[in-house]
Design a protein around this motif. Structure first.
Motif, PDB file in Angstrom:
ATOM      1  N   ARG A 264      23.457  21.909  92.973  1.00 55.13           N
ATOM      2  CA  ARG A 264      24.320  22.739  92.614  1.00 55.13           C
ATOM      3  C   ARG A 264      22.698  23.604  91.952  1.00 55.13           C
ATOM      4  O   ARG A 264      23.257  24.337  91.349  1.00 55.13           O
ATOM      5  N   GLU A 265      21.415  23.198  92.567  1.00 54.59           N
ATOM      6  CA  GLU A 265      20.317  24.636  91.980  1.00 54.59           C
ATOM      7  C   GLU A 265      20.795  25.564  92.809  1.00 54.59           C
ATOM      8  O   GLU A 265      20.963  26.025  93.382  1.00 54.59           O
ATOM      9  N   ALA A 266      21.167  26.389  91.560  1.00 51.69           N
ATOM     10  CA  ALA A 266      21.137  28.226  91.895  1.00 51.69           C
ATOM     11  C   ALA A 266      20.257  28.354  91.929  1.00 51.69           C
ATOM     12  O   ALA A 266      19.337  29.477  91.467  1.00 51.69           O
ATOM     13  N   ARG A 267      19.282  28.544  93.136  1.00 52.08           N
ATOM     14  CA  ARG A 267      18.045  29.497  93.651  1.00 52.08           C
ATOM     15  C   ARG A 267      17.769  29.279  94.948  1.00 52.08           C
ATOM     16  O   ARG A 267      17.845  28.138  95.591  1.00 52.08           O
ATOM     17  N   ALA A 268      16.388  30.059  95.332  1.00 55.37           N
ATOM     18  CA  ALA A 268      15.940  29.563  97.132  1.00 55.37           C
ATOM     19  C   ALA A 268      14.919  28.514  97.262  1.00 55.37           C
ATOM     20  O   ALA A 268      13.831  28.479  96.231  1.00 55.37           O
TER      21      ALA A 268
END
Length: 301
Positions: A264-268
């Motif tokens: 669920r990590e919202a990063r590139a």
């Protein structure tokens, strides 16, 4: 008769005076610099964190002087609180930005434009001109997909300090969603399909592999793992099978049904999942070639 004629003359004279009074301010206005500025309502940079490296773009401003004297001044940019970052409604990350006047190399970033020393912009009477401002961003390496914005005001300041024209622009940095899954390491391709060769199976246990599944993503994602044979290596001849287990990264995968892994990590980022195969119960099995097909599917969340 005399009195009537006299009244008409006085009224006519007053009418002439009134006409002059209405004309005079218009003439004075036309004798001044009368500047307007137009540009796009949004300056947009679109960016793929795993693809292009487009982090700056030039944008034009059109000047039009309807007056009878030249307009002379310099551009400056302000924002509420002189913020120098773009913000998102969906992410806590921010993106620093800068603005530069390409005509005179002045730094127009809000909070930095008080020392404008480059040459002035000249828009001659009754004519038009074009200015150019470069909008640049410096996003963090792990920038999440989304839309980052900031509204600024571009102003034309005269030498006497007067703001003679202004327009609002929304700065936009749009990070496009990016999602890819692949196999890396030691494998071959058979008819275009990546194939892992387990070699000669001589005993139960871990089969050494030097391969991994990788996911490149700029948002959260799910990986679904399915086994065509539900955790069995099937012989070319019906009736023979070898059960096996799969470990993906640090996760034991139940191949009896589709298995879902969630990040669920919202990063590139690029996530690597080393593969490990455990072969079980090969005793008494028929010699020959055994196979299964694994499918790894990634979807954004």
């Amino acid at each position: 008769m005399i009195r009537s004629a006299l009244r008409r003359k006085i009224i006519a004279a007053l009418a002439v005076v009134a006409g002059l009074a209405l004309w005079a301010p218009q003439a004075l206005a036309q004798d001044k610099c009368d500047l307007t500025m137009t540009t796009q309502s949004q300056w947009v940079i679109r960016h793929d964190p795993f693809g292009d490296n487009q982090l700056s773009l030039p944008f034009e401003i059109q000047f039009s002087n309807a007056g009878r004297t030249p307009c002379v001044g310099r551009l400056e940019v302000t924002s509420i609180g002189n913020k120098r970052v773009l913000e998102s409604r969906t992410s806590a990350q921010t993106v620093p930005f800068s603005l530069r006047d390409e005509t005179n190399r002045n730094n127009l970033t809000p909070g930095s434009s008080e020392n404008l020393v480059g040459r002035t912009t000249l828009v001659r009477a009754g004519s038009t001109a074009t200015g150019r401002i470069t909008f640049a961003v410096t996003p963090p390496a792990d920038i999440a997909a989304g839309r980052y914005t900031q509204t600024v005001t571009v102003q034309f300041r005269m030498p006497n300090g007067e703001i003679h024209a202004a327009t609002d622009v929304t700065l936009v940095f749009e990070v496009t969603p990016s999602l890819m899954i692949g196999l890396a390491g030691e494998f071959t391709r058979v008819n275009g399909t990546p194939t892992l060769n387990l070699g000669d199976l001589t005993q139960n246990g871990v089969v050494p592999l030097n391969a991994k599944v990788y996911v490149r993503s700029s948002s959260g994602y799910q990986v679904t793992v399915t086994s065509e044979n539900r955790g069995l290596l099937l012989h070319e001849q019906p009736g023979w099978a070898i059960p096996y287990g799969l470990r993906l990264g640090g996760t034991e995968i139940n191949l009896g049904s589709p298995h879902i892994m969630t990040s669920r990590e919202a990063r590139a980022r690029v996530d690597d999942y080393p593969l490990r195969i455990d072969v079980r119960d090969i005793g008494g099995k028929r010699a020959g070639r055994y196979r299964d097909i694994l499918r790894f599917t990634v979807t954004a969340i």
